[in-house]
Design a protein around this motif. Structure first.
Motif, PDB file in Angstrom:
ATOM      1  N   SER A  40       5.451  -9.858   3.305  1.00 20.30           N
ATOM      2  CA  SER A  40       6.166  -9.036   4.287  1.00 20.30           C
ATOM      3  C   SER A  40       6.233  -9.741   5.633  1.00 20.30           C
ATOM      4  O   SER A  40       7.279  -9.747   6.294  1.00 20.30           O
ATOM      5  CB  SER A  40       5.494  -7.678   4.457  1.00 20.30           C
ATOM      6  N   LYS A  41       5.124 -10.335   6.047  1.00 20.75           N
ATOM      7  CA  LYS A  41       5.099 -11.041   7.330  1.00 20.75           C
ATOM      8  C   LYS A  41       5.992 -12.282   7.296  1.00 20.75           C
ATOM      9  O   LYS A  41       6.557 -12.654   8.315  1.00 20.75           O
ATOM     10  CB  LYS A  41       3.668 -11.455   7.680  1.00 20.75           C
ATOM     11  N   MET A  42       6.099 -12.925   6.129  1.00 20.81           N
ATOM     12  CA  MET A  42       6.921 -14.123   6.009  1.00 20.81           C
ATOM     13  C   MET A  42       8.404 -13.783   5.880  1.00 20.81           C
ATOM     14  O   MET A  42       9.243 -14.668   5.970  1.00 20.81           O
ATOM     15  CB  MET A  42       6.468 -14.949   4.811  1.00 20.81           C
ATOM     16  N   GLY A  43       8.718 -12.523   5.621  1.00 20.81           N
ATOM     17  CA  GLY A  43      10.112 -12.125   5.522  1.00 20.81           C
ATOM     18  C   GLY A  43      10.665 -12.092   4.112  1.00 20.81           C
ATOM     19  O   GLY A  43      11.849 -11.815   3.916  1.00 20.81           O
ATOM     20  N   TYR A  44       9.844 -12.368   3.108  1.00 19.49           N
ATOM     21  CA  TYR A  44      10.311 -12.309   1.729  1.00 19.49           C
ATOM     22  C   TYR A  44      10.444 -10.869   1.244  1.00 19.49           C
ATOM     23  O   TYR A  44      11.264 -10.582   0.387  1.00 19.49           O
ATOM     24  CB  TYR A  44       9.375 -13.081   0.799  1.00 19.49           C
ATOM     25  N   PHE A  45       9.594  -9.994   1.748  1.00 22.21           N
ATOM     26  CA  PHE A  45       9.679  -8.561   1.460  1.00 22.21           C
ATOM     27  C   PHE A  45      10.069  -7.847   2.743  1.00 22.21           C
ATOM     28  O   PHE A  45       9.804  -8.323   3.837  1.00 22.21           O
ATOM     29  CB  PHE A  45       8.333  -7.992   1.009  1.00 22.21           C
ATOM     30  N   SER A  46      10.669  -6.689   2.590  1.00 24.20           N
ATOM     31  CA  SER A  46      10.984  -5.862   3.740  1.00 24.20           C
ATOM     32  C   SER A  46       9.693  -5.336   4.351  1.00 24.20           C
ATOM     33  O   SER A  46       8.666  -5.224   3.688  1.00 24.20           O
ATOM     34  CB  SER A  46      11.869  -4.693   3.284  1.00 24.20           C
ATOM     35  N   LYS A  47       9.747  -5.003   5.629  1.00 26.93           N
ATOM     36  CA  LYS A  47       8.575  -4.429   6.302  1.00 26.93           C
ATOM     37  C   LYS A  47       8.212  -3.066   5.709  1.00 26.93           C
ATOM     38  O   LYS A  47       7.118  -2.569   5.922  1.00 26.93           O
ATOM     39  CB  LYS A  47       8.829  -4.283   7.804  1.00 26.93           C
ATOM     40  N   LYS A  48       9.115  -2.477   4.952  1.00 24.06           N
ATOM     41  CA  LYS A  48       8.838  -1.190   4.307  1.00 24.06           C
ATOM     42  C   LYS A  48       7.743  -1.313   3.251  1.00 24.06           C
ATOM     43  O   LYS A  48       7.152  -0.322   2.849  1.00 24.06           O
ATOM     44  CB  LYS A  48      10.110  -0.633   3.661  1.00 24.06           C
ATOM     45  N   TRP A  49       7.477  -2.524   2.784  1.00 21.25           N
ATOM     46  CA  TRP A  49       6.452  -2.752   1.771  1.00 21.25           C
ATOM     47  C   TRP A  49       5.044  -2.757   2.357  1.00 21.25           C
ATOM     48  O   TRP A  49       4.064  -2.681   1.623  1.00 21.25           O
ATOM     49  CB  TRP A  49       6.704  -4.076   1.056  1.00 21.25           C
ATOM     50  N   MET A  50       4.920  -2.874   3.673  1.00 19.30           N
ATOM     51  CA  MET A  50       3.594  -2.979   4.285  1.00 19.30           C
ATOM     52  C   MET A  50       2.702  -1.759   4.015  1.00 19.30           C
ATOM     53  O   MET A  50       1.507  -1.931   3.764  1.00 19.30           O
ATOM     54  CB  MET A  50       3.709  -3.288   5.765  1.00 19.30           C
ATOM     55  N   VAL A  52       2.552  -0.105   1.339  1.00 21.18           N
ATOM     56  CA  VAL A  52       2.043  -0.311  -0.023  1.00 21.18           C
ATOM     57  C   VAL A  52       0.866  -1.287   0.023  1.00 21.18           C
ATOM     58  O   VAL A  52      -0.139  -1.098  -0.659  1.00 21.18           O
ATOM     59  CB  VAL A  52       3.154  -0.826  -0.963  1.00 21.18           C
ATOM     60  N   GLY A  53       0.966  -2.309   0.854  1.00 18.74           N
ATOM     61  CA  GLY A  53      -0.138  -3.245   1.031  1.00 18.74           C
ATOM     62  C   GLY A  53      -1.374  -2.549   1.574  1.00 18.74           C
ATOM     63  O   GLY A  53      -2.491  -2.791   1.118  1.00 18.74           O
ATOM     64  N   TYR A  54      -1.174  -1.660   2.554  1.00 23.81           N
ATOM     65  CA  TYR A  54      -2.317  -0.923   3.104  1.00 23.81           C
ATOM     66  C   TYR A  54      -2.902   0.044   2.078  1.00 23.81           C
ATOM     67  O   TYR A  54      -4.107   0.273   2.066  1.00 23.81           O
ATOM     68  CB  TYR A  54      -1.918  -0.177   4.370  1.00 23.81           C
ATOM     69  N   LEU A  55      -2.067   0.585   1.215  1.00 29.96           N
ATOM     70  CA  LEU A  55      -2.571   1.429   0.127  1.00 29.96           C
ATOM     71  C   LEU A  55      -3.442   0.596  -0.811  1.00 29.96           C
ATOM     72  O   LEU A  55      -4.505   1.049  -1.237  1.00 29.96           O
ATOM     73  CB  LEU A  55      -1.410   2.060  -0.647  1.00 29.96           C
ATOM     74  N   PHE A  56      -3.015  -0.634  -1.097  1.00 28.84           N
ATOM     75  CA  PHE A  56      -3.823  -1.526  -1.928  1.00 28.84           C
ATOM     76  C   PHE A  56      -5.169  -1.820  -1.259  1.00 28.84           C
ATOM     77  O   PHE A  56      -6.191  -1.889  -1.914  1.00 28.84           O
ATOM     78  CB  PHE A  56      -3.075  -2.829  -2.209  1.00 28.84           C
ATOM     79  N   TRP A  57      -5.153  -2.013   0.075  1.00 31.60           N
ATOM     80  CA  TRP A  57      -6.412  -2.247   0.788  1.00 31.60           C
ATOM     81  C   TRP A  57      -7.322  -1.031   0.667  1.00 31.60           C
ATOM     82  O   TRP A  57      -8.530  -1.177   0.444  1.00 31.60           O
ATOM     83  CB  TRP A  57      -6.152  -2.560   2.255  1.00 31.60           C
ATOM     84  N   ALA A  58      -6.760   0.171   0.826  1.00 31.07           N
ATOM     85  CA  ALA A  58      -7.558   1.394   0.722  1.00 31.07           C
ATOM     86  C   ALA A  58      -8.140   1.542  -0.686  1.00 31.07           C
ATOM     87  O   ALA A  58      -9.313   1.908  -0.847  1.00 31.07           O
ATOM     88  CB  ALA A  58      -6.712   2.610   1.090  1.00 31.07           C
ATOM     89  N   LEU A  59      -7.336   1.244  -1.699  1.00 28.92           N
ATOM     90  CA  LEU A  59      -7.833   1.317  -3.073  1.00 28.92           C
ATOM     91  C   LEU A  59      -8.923   0.267  -3.314  1.00 28.92           C
ATOM     92  O   LEU A  59      -9.923   0.548  -3.969  1.00 28.92           O
ATOM     93  CB  LEU A  59      -6.684   1.135  -4.069  1.00 28.92           C
TER      94      LEU A  59
END
Length: 125
Positions: A40-50, A52-59
């Motif tokens: 997401s930070k590199m621009g390959y994914f939209s910022k809308k995916w972030m 989901v990344g934080y959900l993965f961190w919480a899990l």
């Protein structure tokens, strides 16, 4: 000579599979978090995916906590793991901040040097 006795909690045989699965999920969600945030930070994914990344961190944090309970970690080890997880939340952001700050710092110096070189070439040639 007195020998030291180390007492370790025993893990029941029926707990082996849940411990194995939860430790595997810690790794899977950790890699997922790092990959989604990085892409997401590199621009390959939209910022809308972030999120989901934080959900993965919480899990990942939840499964690490549950894993530490299953293996009967002491309170100090549990606190160290949770502090590490909070640090892991911020490390990708710090990494990309440092890279962008370094790029901004050195790109400006290169631009100034190129402009000086062009100016010298125009005045002398």
């Amino acid at each position: 000579m007195i020998e030291k006795l180390i007492v370790r909690p025993e893990i029941a045989l029926d707990q082996f599979l849940p411990i194995f699965i939860e430790s595997t999920l810690v790794l899977v969600f950790g890699v997922g978090y790092a990959a989604i945030i990085t892409l997401s930070k590199m621009g390959y994914f939209s910022k809308k995916w972030m999120p989901v990344g934080y959900l993965f961190w919480a899990l990942q944090t939840y499964f690490l906590y549950d894993f530490s309970v299953l293996i009967q970690s002491n309170h100090f080890t549990l606190k160290v793991m949770m502090v590490t997880m909070v640090a892991y939340l911020f490390i990708p952001h710090l990494y990309f901040y440092l890279i962008s700050a370094g790029d901004a710092r050195y790109d400006t110096k290169e631009d100034e040097n190129m402009q000086d070189t062009k100016l010298k070439e125009e005045t002398h040639g």
